[in-house]
Design a protein around this motif. Structure first.
Motif, PDB file in Angstrom:
ATOM      1  N   TRP A  40      41.618  29.589  45.214  1.00  0.00           N
ATOM      2  CA  TRP A  40      40.349  29.427  45.938  1.00  0.00           C
ATOM      3  C   TRP A  40      39.260  29.032  45.155  1.00  0.00           C
ATOM      4  O   TRP A  40      39.209  29.440  44.099  1.00  0.00           O
ATOM      5  CB  TRP A  40      40.441  30.189  47.216  1.00  0.00           C
ATOM      6  CG  TRP A  40      39.850  31.473  46.936  1.00  0.00           C
ATOM      7  CD1 TRP A  40      40.480  32.600  46.596  1.00  0.00           C
ATOM      8  CD2 TRP A  40      38.359  32.135  47.022  1.00  0.00           C
ATOM      9  NE1 TRP A  40      39.955  33.662  46.316  1.00  0.00           N
ATOM     10  CE2 TRP A  40      38.604  33.437  46.738  1.00  0.00           C
ATOM     11  CE3 TRP A  40      37.140  31.417  47.192  1.00  0.00           C
ATOM     12  CZ2 TRP A  40      37.393  34.233  46.644  1.00  0.00           C
ATOM     13  CZ3 TRP A  40      35.924  32.460  47.375  1.00  0.00           C
ATOM     14  CH2 TRP A  40      36.137  33.550  46.831  1.00  0.00           C
ATOM     15  N   GLU A  41      38.315  28.059  45.509  1.00  0.00           N
ATOM     16  CA  GLU A  41      37.318  27.943  44.760  1.00  0.00           C
ATOM     17  C   GLU A  41      35.913  28.262  45.786  1.00  0.00           C
ATOM     18  O   GLU A  41      35.873  27.950  46.580  1.00  0.00           O
ATOM     19  CB  GLU A  41      37.024  26.302  44.403  1.00  0.00           C
ATOM     20  CG  GLU A  41      37.907  25.884  43.373  1.00  0.00           C
ATOM     21  CD  GLU A  41      37.657  24.518  42.968  1.00  0.00           C
ATOM     22  OE1 GLU A  41      36.969  23.771  43.368  1.00  0.00           O
ATOM     23  OE2 GLU A  41      38.494  24.064  41.963  1.00  0.00           O
ATOM     24  N   PRO A  42      35.063  29.259  45.301  1.00  0.00           N
ATOM     25  CA  PRO A  42      33.822  29.585  45.955  1.00  0.00           C
ATOM     26  C   PRO A  42      32.862  28.471  45.710  1.00  0.00           C
ATOM     27  O   PRO A  42      32.681  28.022  44.824  1.00  0.00           O
ATOM     28  CB  PRO A  42      33.504  30.894  45.299  1.00  0.00           C
ATOM     29  CG  PRO A  42      34.073  30.821  43.805  1.00  0.00           C
ATOM     30  CD  PRO A  42      35.279  30.056  44.013  1.00  0.00           C
ATOM     31  N   PRO A  43      32.047  28.413  46.738  1.00  0.00           N
ATOM     32  CA  PRO A  43      30.981  27.353  47.009  1.00  0.00           C
ATOM     33  C   PRO A  43      29.865  27.743  46.015  1.00  0.00           C
ATOM     34  O   PRO A  43      29.618  28.989  45.670  1.00  0.00           O
ATOM     35  CB  PRO A  43      30.604  27.135  48.434  1.00  0.00           C
ATOM     36  CG  PRO A  43      30.977  28.438  48.785  1.00  0.00           C
ATOM     37  CD  PRO A  43      32.122  28.932  48.048  1.00  0.00           C
ATOM     38  N   VAL A  44      29.061  26.779  45.334  1.00  0.00           N
ATOM     39  CA  VAL A  44      28.100  27.126  44.721  1.00  0.00           C
ATOM     40  C   VAL A  44      26.802  26.378  44.755  1.00  0.00           C
ATOM     41  O   VAL A  44      27.007  25.037  45.262  1.00  0.00           O
ATOM     42  CB  VAL A  44      28.565  26.593  42.970  1.00  0.00           C
ATOM     43  CG1 VAL A  44      27.275  26.657  42.134  1.00  0.00           C
ATOM     44  CG2 VAL A  44      29.694  27.354  42.603  1.00  0.00           C
ATOM     45  N   ASP A  45      25.528  26.840  44.755  1.00  0.00           N
ATOM     46  CA  ASP A  45      24.310  26.335  44.760  1.00  0.00           C
ATOM     47  C   ASP A  45      23.826  26.343  43.402  1.00  0.00           C
ATOM     48  O   ASP A  45      23.774  27.146  42.649  1.00  0.00           O
ATOM     49  CB  ASP A  45      23.360  26.907  45.716  1.00  0.00           C
ATOM     50  CG  ASP A  45      24.109  26.817  47.381  1.00  0.00           C
ATOM     51  OD1 ASP A  45      24.672  25.864  47.691  1.00  0.00           O
ATOM     52  OD2 ASP A  45      23.534  27.775  48.157  1.00  0.00           O
ATOM     53  N   VAL A  46      23.098  25.089  42.991  1.00  0.00           N
ATOM     54  CA  VAL A  46      22.355  25.108  41.758  1.00  0.00           C
ATOM     55  C   VAL A  46      21.001  24.818  42.020  1.00  0.00           C
ATOM     56  O   VAL A  46      20.767  23.907  42.624  1.00  0.00           O
ATOM     57  CB  VAL A  46      23.182  23.995  40.622  1.00  0.00           C
ATOM     58  CG1 VAL A  46      22.405  24.071  39.497  1.00  0.00           C
ATOM     59  CG2 VAL A  46      24.576  24.586  40.760  1.00  0.00           C
ATOM     60  N   PHE A  47      19.852  25.328  41.248  1.00  0.00           N
ATOM     61  CA  PHE A  47      18.628  25.162  41.249  1.00  0.00           C
ATOM     62  C   PHE A  47      17.937  25.007  40.077  1.00  0.00           C
ATOM     63  O   PHE A  47      18.648  25.826  39.088  1.00  0.00           O
ATOM     64  CB  PHE A  47      17.931  26.358  42.316  1.00  0.00           C
ATOM     65  CG  PHE A  47      18.296  26.579  43.470  1.00  0.00           C
ATOM     66  CD1 PHE A  47      17.796  25.673  44.602  1.00  0.00           C
ATOM     67  CD2 PHE A  47      19.286  27.402  43.954  1.00  0.00           C
ATOM     68  CE1 PHE A  47      18.355  25.992  46.014  1.00  0.00           C
ATOM     69  CE2 PHE A  47      19.896  27.628  45.072  1.00  0.00           C
ATOM     70  CZ  PHE A  47      19.363  27.111  46.116  1.00  0.00           C
ATOM     71  N   GLU A  48      16.914  24.152  39.861  1.00  0.00           N
ATOM     72  CA  GLU A  48      16.312  24.297  38.526  1.00  0.00           C
ATOM     73  C   GLU A  48      14.930  24.272  38.635  1.00  0.00           C
ATOM     74  O   GLU A  48      14.095  23.910  39.618  1.00  0.00           O
ATOM     75  CB  GLU A  48      16.674  22.838  37.819  1.00  0.00           C
ATOM     76  CG  GLU A  48      16.063  22.725  36.437  1.00  0.00           C
ATOM     77  CD  GLU A  48      16.315  21.101  35.915  1.00  0.00           C
ATOM     78  OE1 GLU A  48      16.022  21.057  34.791  1.00  0.00           O
ATOM     79  OE2 GLU A  48      16.582  20.343  36.694  1.00  0.00           O
ATOM     80  N   THR A  49      14.323  25.210  37.519  1.00  0.00           N
ATOM     81  CA  THR A  49      12.874  25.346  37.205  1.00  0.00           C
ATOM     82  C   THR A  49      12.858  24.708  36.086  1.00  0.00           C
ATOM     83  O   THR A  49      13.661  24.238  35.136  1.00  0.00           O
ATOM     84  CB  THR A  49      12.438  26.558  37.505  1.00  0.00           C
ATOM     85  OG1 THR A  49      12.760  27.309  36.483  1.00  0.00           O
ATOM     86  CG2 THR A  49      12.568  27.227  38.653  1.00  0.00           C
ATOM     87  N   ALA A  50      11.551  24.801  35.714  1.00  0.00           N
ATOM     88  CA  ALA A  50      10.948  23.951  34.443  1.00  0.00           C
ATOM     89  C   ALA A  50      11.679  25.043  33.129  1.00  0.00           C
ATOM     90  O   ALA A  50      11.712  24.378  32.055  1.00  0.00           O
ATOM     91  CB  ALA A  50       9.344  24.069  34.119  1.00  0.00           C
ATOM     92  N   ASP A  51      11.976  26.190  33.455  1.00  0.00           N
ATOM     93  CA  ASP A  51      12.333  27.042  32.403  1.00  0.00           C
ATOM     94  C   ASP A  51      13.797  27.496  32.468  1.00  0.00           C
ATOM     95  O   ASP A  51      14.498  28.011  31.407  1.00  0.00           O
ATOM     96  CB  ASP A  51      11.456  28.584  32.350  1.00  0.00           C
ATOM     97  CG  ASP A  51      10.135  28.226  31.943  1.00  0.00           C
ATOM     98  OD1 ASP A  51       9.687  27.330  31.316  1.00  0.00           O
ATOM     99  OD2 ASP A  51       9.318  29.032  32.549  1.00  0.00           O
ATOM    100  N   ALA A  52      14.445  27.437  33.833  1.00  0.00           N
ATOM    101  CA  ALA A  52      15.758  28.243  34.115  1.00  0.00           C
ATOM    102  C   ALA A  52      16.438  27.390  34.954  1.00  0.00           C
ATOM    103  O   ALA A  52      15.938  26.449  35.535  1.00  0.00           O
ATOM    104  CB  ALA A  52      15.636  29.522  34.432  1.00  0.00           C
TER     105      ALA A  52
END
Length: 134
Positions: A40-52
């Motif tokens: 199985w593949e767990p779901p992923v959320d991705v967020f971006e800021t200026a540094d990370a």
């Protein structure tokens, strides 16, 4: 067609049918590979800021010692491990099993180059990752 020819034909037809049935059965009952495959593949959320870049991976019931791989390979985040089926105390009868279990792998392509994992934490059934931009 004589009776002998008909008997021979029927016998040959029956043998071909049995061979076909055995071939189909072998397809369904192959020996499992010794290395666990991705289940199985767990779901992923991705967020971006200026540094990370922040990644949240949903891993209900997975403890830190069950994570077998956590790394970035090129531009791909790789997370792997295992979720065991929780065994309740006593003589529990299983009625429904919907939460994925077993070996998991998740590969997430990251559109940013040269990220480094600077922090990770398992909390509230999720793996929280902080990836630093270089």
């Amino acid at each position: 067609m004589s009776v002998d020819d008909l008997d021979t034909w029927m016998w040959a037809h029956a043998i071909r049918g049995q061979e076909r049935a055995e071939r189909i059965q072998r397809q369904f009952f192959r020996r499992a590979s010794p290395r666990p495959r991705r289940q199985w593949e767990p779901p992923v959320d991705v967020f971006e800021t200026a540094d990370a870049v922040y990644v949240i991976v949903a891993l209900p019931g997975v403890s830190e010692d069950r994570l077998t791989d956590l790394e970035i390979r090129g531009d791909i985040l790789f997370v792997a491990g295992e979720r065991r089926v929780p065994a309740p105390a006593g003589d529990a009868v299983l009625h429904r099993l919907e939460i994925p279990h077993g070996h998991f792998e998740r590969r997430a392509v990251l559109p940013w180059a040269r990220l480094v994992i600077v922090a990770h934490e398992l909390r509230d059934g999720c793996l929280y990752l902080t990836l630093s931009k270089r």
